[in-house]
Motif scaffolding. Sequence first.
Motif, PDB file in Angstrom:
ATOM      1  N   TYR A  39      -6.304   2.148   5.340  1.00  0.00           N
ATOM      2  CA  TYR A  39      -5.651   1.961   4.267  1.00  0.00           C
ATOM      3  C   TYR A  39      -6.737   2.948   3.312  1.00  0.00           C
ATOM      4  O   TYR A  39      -7.625   2.277   3.030  1.00  0.00           O
ATOM      5  CB  TYR A  39      -4.942   1.218   3.562  1.00  0.00           C
ATOM      6  CG  TYR A  39      -3.872   0.041   4.105  1.00  0.00           C
ATOM      7  CD1 TYR A  39      -2.600   0.775   4.331  1.00  0.00           C
ATOM      8  CD2 TYR A  39      -3.944  -0.637   4.396  1.00  0.00           C
ATOM      9  CE1 TYR A  39      -2.071  -0.618   4.707  1.00  0.00           C
ATOM     10  CE2 TYR A  39      -3.377  -1.757   4.842  1.00  0.00           C
ATOM     11  CZ  TYR A  39      -1.775  -1.627   5.290  1.00  0.00           C
ATOM     12  OH  TYR A  39      -1.279  -2.437   6.123  1.00  0.00           O
ATOM     13  N   GLU A  40      -6.259   4.052   2.760  1.00  0.00           N
ATOM     14  CA  GLU A  40      -7.068   5.146   1.753  1.00  0.00           C
ATOM     15  C   GLU A  40      -6.743   4.812   0.745  1.00  0.00           C
ATOM     16  O   GLU A  40      -5.754   5.181   0.929  1.00  0.00           O
ATOM     17  CB  GLU A  40      -7.545   6.375   2.697  1.00  0.00           C
ATOM     18  CG  GLU A  40      -7.823   7.420   2.076  1.00  0.00           C
ATOM     19  CD  GLU A  40      -8.381   9.011   2.394  1.00  0.00           C
ATOM     20  OE1 GLU A  40      -9.050   9.750   3.289  1.00  0.00           O
ATOM     21  OE2 GLU A  40      -6.517  10.376   1.595  1.00  0.00           O
ATOM     22  N   LEU A  41      -7.348   4.151  -0.365  1.00  0.00           N
ATOM     23  CA  LEU A  41      -7.322   3.703  -1.521  1.00  0.00           C
ATOM     24  C   LEU A  41      -6.865   4.875  -2.419  1.00  0.00           C
ATOM     25  O   LEU A  41      -8.035   5.656  -2.651  1.00  0.00           O
ATOM     26  CB  LEU A  41      -7.768   3.083  -1.681  1.00  0.00           C
ATOM     27  CG  LEU A  41      -7.577   1.382  -1.058  1.00  0.00           C
ATOM     28  CD1 LEU A  41      -8.552   0.511  -1.692  1.00  0.00           C
ATOM     29  CD2 LEU A  41      -6.533   1.026  -0.641  1.00  0.00           C
ATOM     30  N   ASP A  91      -7.781   1.577  -6.019  1.00  0.00           N
ATOM     31  CA  ASP A  91      -9.752   1.087  -5.826  1.00  0.00           C
ATOM     32  C   ASP A  91     -10.257   0.051  -6.632  1.00  0.00           C
ATOM     33  O   ASP A  91     -10.852  -0.858  -6.174  1.00  0.00           O
ATOM     34  CB  ASP A  91     -10.379   2.252  -4.871  1.00  0.00           C
ATOM     35  CG  ASP A  91     -11.519   2.308  -4.994  1.00  0.00           C
ATOM     36  OD1 ASP A  91     -12.366   1.427  -5.243  1.00  0.00           O
ATOM     37  OD2 ASP A  91     -12.382   2.998  -4.151  1.00  0.00           O
ATOM     38  N   ALA A 117      -1.364   4.360  -1.249  1.00  0.00           N
ATOM     39  CA  ALA A 117      -2.439   4.833  -0.601  1.00  0.00           C
ATOM     40  C   ALA A 117      -1.570   5.398   1.093  1.00  0.00           C
ATOM     41  O   ALA A 117      -1.000   4.911   1.529  1.00  0.00           O
ATOM     42  CB  ALA A 117      -3.084   2.932   0.222  1.00  0.00           C
ATOM     43  N   ARG A 118      -2.571   5.822   1.487  1.00  0.00           N
ATOM     44  CA  ARG A 118      -2.548   6.678   3.047  1.00  0.00           C
ATOM     45  C   ARG A 118      -2.514   5.433   3.931  1.00  0.00           C
ATOM     46  O   ARG A 118      -3.937   4.684   3.837  1.00  0.00           O
ATOM     47  CB  ARG A 118      -2.628   7.660   3.585  1.00  0.00           C
ATOM     48  CG  ARG A 118      -2.877   8.773   2.013  1.00  0.00           C
ATOM     49  CD  ARG A 118      -3.684  10.594   2.765  1.00  0.00           C
ATOM     50  NE  ARG A 118      -3.352  10.254   3.792  1.00  0.00           N
ATOM     51  CZ  ARG A 118      -4.512  11.262   4.471  1.00  0.00           C
ATOM     52  NH1 ARG A 118      -5.793  11.167   4.059  1.00  0.00           N
ATOM     53  NH2 ARG A 118      -4.660  11.615   5.880  1.00  0.00           N
ATOM     54  N   PHE A 158       1.064  -0.919   0.360  1.00  0.00           N
ATOM     55  CA  PHE A 158      -0.168   0.020  -0.106  1.00  0.00           C
ATOM     56  C   PHE A 158       0.621   1.357  -0.579  1.00  0.00           C
ATOM     57  O   PHE A 158       0.225   1.882  -0.592  1.00  0.00           O
ATOM     58  CB  PHE A 158      -0.806   0.312   0.770  1.00  0.00           C
ATOM     59  CG  PHE A 158      -1.992  -1.213   1.124  1.00  0.00           C
ATOM     60  CD1 PHE A 158      -3.144  -0.586   0.047  1.00  0.00           C
ATOM     61  CD2 PHE A 158      -2.317  -2.135   1.671  1.00  0.00           C
ATOM     62  CE1 PHE A 158      -4.648  -1.564  -0.454  1.00  0.00           C
ATOM     63  CE2 PHE A 158      -3.435  -2.783   1.535  1.00  0.00           C
ATOM     64  CZ  PHE A 158      -4.191  -2.668   0.909  1.00  0.00           C
TER      65      PHE A 158
END
Length: 299
Positions: A40-42, A47, A28-29, A23
């Motif tokens: 995780y923010e995609l 996504d 990703a964050r 990630f």
Amino acid sequence: MSPETQAPLRTPEQRLSFCDRYFTSVGARTLLARPMYREYELPADVDKELIERPFYWMWVEATHQSVEPTVLRLAFDAESHAREEARLNAEQPAAPFSWSVKRRVELVDFGSPLFDRILLSAAQRGRIACVREGDAEREIVPWMMVNGVFAYTADLNREEWFSYAVCLDNLQIVDRFYERIQHRDFSGVPAPDLLRQSRHTVHEAWRHLQRALADHAAAQDDAWAQEAMARLKGDLAQLSAYYESLLDELTDEERSLALQERDRKQAALIEKSAPRIECRVHQVALVGLCVQRAGPSRL
């Protein structure tokens, strides 16, 4: 090969470390990092690879909608899964409808569809790589590395991971190359920057690697193949004897059909159980290693 190379991602800790690296590499964050748990923010492209909703993205792109980034909540063992599910359920306000979907935590394990998609994404993104060690001012020597699997296929199968590389400076071949360099720090670089000072072309390097891989396969003990062929011959003889026992009781037309059926089953048995070695290349990479004092090809 090291135990970790032979059996990668077998432990929850290995899977968590892999996901952290994956990630991070795709941009990703990491929103939350707790023991054996990550959020995780995609990015949108990730996504699309990991979350199966093609019609949603068709609608977004057709209507030019702005969307909230997807957040994956991943647990890597049963304890963290239960803990984080309980935390999210406690934080989740009462839903106005009983069918409202709550935030979920997915357990990352072998057999998890999401983890399968993560592995597939990593494999596809990493099939071709170009990296270098050190900063741009340091002198490097380029190598061409191939990673993959030797599959020894018969009625019983086994696989052997390999990592070979050839030096583009002197065509030196090195086995277990990834194991030798995995502790080093690399960064992405355009291929021309690595190849500019090469004495040999990528095509020359690939021919040397092909010979090395062929020599590796030829050097293996072929007892497994001889044993597999003996079992195959026994199975074919048993199959032939069975059909021979039927022929005397059949009409000419039935005999012809029975022989055709026997031939089909023999062909299928040979296709399934004949011993063979397949070399499956999973990744090709250009790798620039900093020149060492002992010589440019030293690892």
